[in-house]
Design a protein around this motif. Structure first.
Motif, PDB file in Angstrom:
ATOM      1  N   PRO A  18       0.798  -1.228   0.000  1.00 25.12           N
ATOM      2  CA  PRO A  18       0.000   0.000   0.000  1.00 25.12           C
ATOM      3  C   PRO A  18       0.833   1.283   0.000  1.00 25.12           C
ATOM      4  O   PRO A  18       0.405   2.299  -0.511  1.00 25.12           O
ATOM      5  N   GLY A  19       2.037   1.257   0.556  1.00 30.63           N
ATOM      6  CA  GLY A  19       2.882   2.446   0.583  1.00 30.63           C
ATOM      7  C   GLY A  19       3.555   2.741  -0.750  1.00 30.63           C
ATOM      8  O   GLY A  19       4.246   3.740  -0.890  1.00 30.63           O
ATOM      9  N   GLY A  20       3.369   1.886  -1.741  1.00 30.77           N
ATOM     10  CA  GLY A  20       3.947   2.091  -3.063  1.00 30.77           C
ATOM     11  C   GLY A  20       5.292   1.417  -3.251  1.00 30.77           C
ATOM     12  O   GLY A  20       5.903   1.523  -4.302  1.00 30.77           O
ATOM     13  N   LYS A  21       5.761   0.704  -2.239  1.00 33.06           N
ATOM     14  CA  LYS A  21       7.045   0.025  -2.309  1.00 33.06           C
ATOM     15  C   LYS A  21       6.849  -1.405  -2.818  1.00 33.06           C
ATOM     16  O   LYS A  21       5.847  -2.044  -2.517  1.00 33.06           O
ATOM     17  N   CYS A  22       7.803  -1.892  -3.582  1.00 31.58           N
ATOM     18  CA  CYS A  22       7.747  -3.271  -4.062  1.00 31.58           C
ATOM     19  C   CYS A  22       8.797  -4.105  -3.337  1.00 31.58           C
ATOM     20  O   CYS A  22       9.897  -3.630  -3.066  1.00 31.58           O
ATOM     21  N   THR A  23       8.443  -5.326  -3.035  1.00 32.08           N
ATOM     22  CA  THR A  23       9.349  -6.270  -2.400  1.00 32.08           C
ATOM     23  C   THR A  23       9.226  -7.616  -3.095  1.00 32.08           C
ATOM     24  O   THR A  23       8.281  -7.855  -3.847  1.00 32.08           O
ATOM     25  N   ILE A  24      10.186  -8.492  -2.827  1.00 34.19           N
ATOM     26  CA  ILE A  24      10.169  -9.844  -3.380  1.00 34.19           C
ATOM     27  C   ILE A  24       9.891 -10.809  -2.243  1.00 34.19           C
ATOM     28  O   ILE A  24      10.464 -10.690  -1.162  1.00 34.19           O
ATOM     29  N   SER A  25       9.000 -11.758  -2.492  1.00 40.91           N
ATOM     30  CA  SER A  25       8.597 -12.700  -1.461  1.00 40.91           C
ATOM     31  C   SER A  25       8.531 -14.102  -2.032  1.00 40.91           C
ATOM     32  O   SER A  25       8.324 -14.287  -3.233  1.00 40.91           O
ATOM     33  N   GLU A  26       8.696 -15.091  -1.164  1.00 39.16           N
ATOM     34  CA  GLU A  26       8.533 -16.488  -1.555  1.00 39.16           C
ATOM     35  C   GLU A  26       7.080 -16.940  -1.423  1.00 39.16           C
ATOM     36  O   GLU A  26       6.732 -18.037  -1.808  1.00 39.16           O
ATOM     37  N   HIS A  27       6.234 -16.083  -0.879  1.00 38.21           N
ATOM     38  CA  HIS A  27       4.818 -16.402  -0.678  1.00 38.21           C
ATOM     39  C   HIS A  27       3.958 -15.558  -1.607  1.00 38.21           C
ATOM     40  O   HIS A  27       4.203 -14.363  -1.771  1.00 38.21           O
ATOM     41  N   LYS A  28       2.959 -16.179  -2.182  1.00 33.63           N
ATOM     42  CA  LYS A  28       2.069 -15.466  -3.091  1.00 33.63           C
ATOM     43  C   LYS A  28       1.249 -14.435  -2.313  1.00 33.63           C
ATOM     44  O   LYS A  28       0.715 -14.739  -1.248  1.00 33.63           O
ATOM     45  N   PRO A  29       1.172 -13.198  -2.828  1.00 33.48           N
ATOM     46  CA  PRO A  29       0.398 -12.156  -2.142  1.00 33.48           C
ATOM     47  C   PRO A  29      -1.079 -12.519  -2.034  1.00 33.48           C
ATOM     48  O   PRO A  29      -1.625 -13.230  -2.877  1.00 33.48           O
ATOM     49  N   ASP A  30      -1.736 -11.986  -1.007  1.00 30.10           N
ATOM     50  CA  ASP A  30      -3.142 -12.311  -0.769  1.00 30.10           C
ATOM     51  C   ASP A  30      -4.102 -11.523  -1.647  1.00 30.10           C
ATOM     52  O   ASP A  30      -5.262 -11.868  -1.770  1.00 30.10           O
ATOM     53  N   GLY A  31      -3.656 -10.434  -2.250  1.00 28.80           N
ATOM     54  CA  GLY A  31      -4.521  -9.636  -3.126  1.00 28.80           C
ATOM     55  C   GLY A  31      -5.295  -8.565  -2.386  1.00 28.80           C
ATOM     56  O   GLY A  31      -6.014  -7.791  -3.005  1.00 28.80           O
ATOM     57  N   LYS A  32      -5.178  -8.512  -1.071  1.00 28.52           N
ATOM     58  CA  LYS A  32      -5.881  -7.502  -0.286  1.00 28.52           C
ATOM     59  C   LYS A  32      -4.912  -6.440   0.212  1.00 28.52           C
ATOM     60  O   LYS A  32      -5.074  -5.272  -0.082  1.00 28.52           O
ATOM     61  N   THR A  33      -3.919  -6.855   0.982  1.00 30.39           N
ATOM     62  CA  THR A  33      -2.948  -5.892   1.497  1.00 30.39           C
ATOM     63  C   THR A  33      -1.724  -5.782   0.596  1.00 30.39           C
ATOM     64  O   THR A  33      -1.056  -4.761   0.588  1.00 30.39           O
TER      65      THR A  33
END
Length: 70
Positions: free
Chosen positions: A29-44
């Motif tokens: 939400p803050g406009g920052k991008c990160t890399i994760s091993e978990h698929k995003p939930d689509g809400k937050t």
């Protein structure tokens, strides 16, 4: 018959264990991008693009994404 069913269940469950790690680019939400091993939930966190096999591929995609501000 029971042994065949048991062997099939063991093979199917082992296939998920050996699956390759996938990396996802998340837009927070803050406009920052990160890399994760978990698929995003689509809400937050929202997914940008697809899934990548290596961290280097995910970093390259993150830098190329206009949502990430690079």
């Amino acid at each position: 018959m029971f042994r065949i069913v048991l062997a099939a269940c063991m093979i199917l469950s082992a296939g998920q264990t050996f699956a390759a790690t996938q990396y996802f680019v998340q837009h927070t939400p803050g406009g920052k991008c990160t890399i994760s091993e978990h698929k995003p939930d689509g809400k937050t966190h929202m997914q940008v693009g697809g899934a990548w096999k290596t961290m280097a591929q995910a970093e390259h995609a993150m830098k190329a994404a206009h949502e990430c501000g690079y």
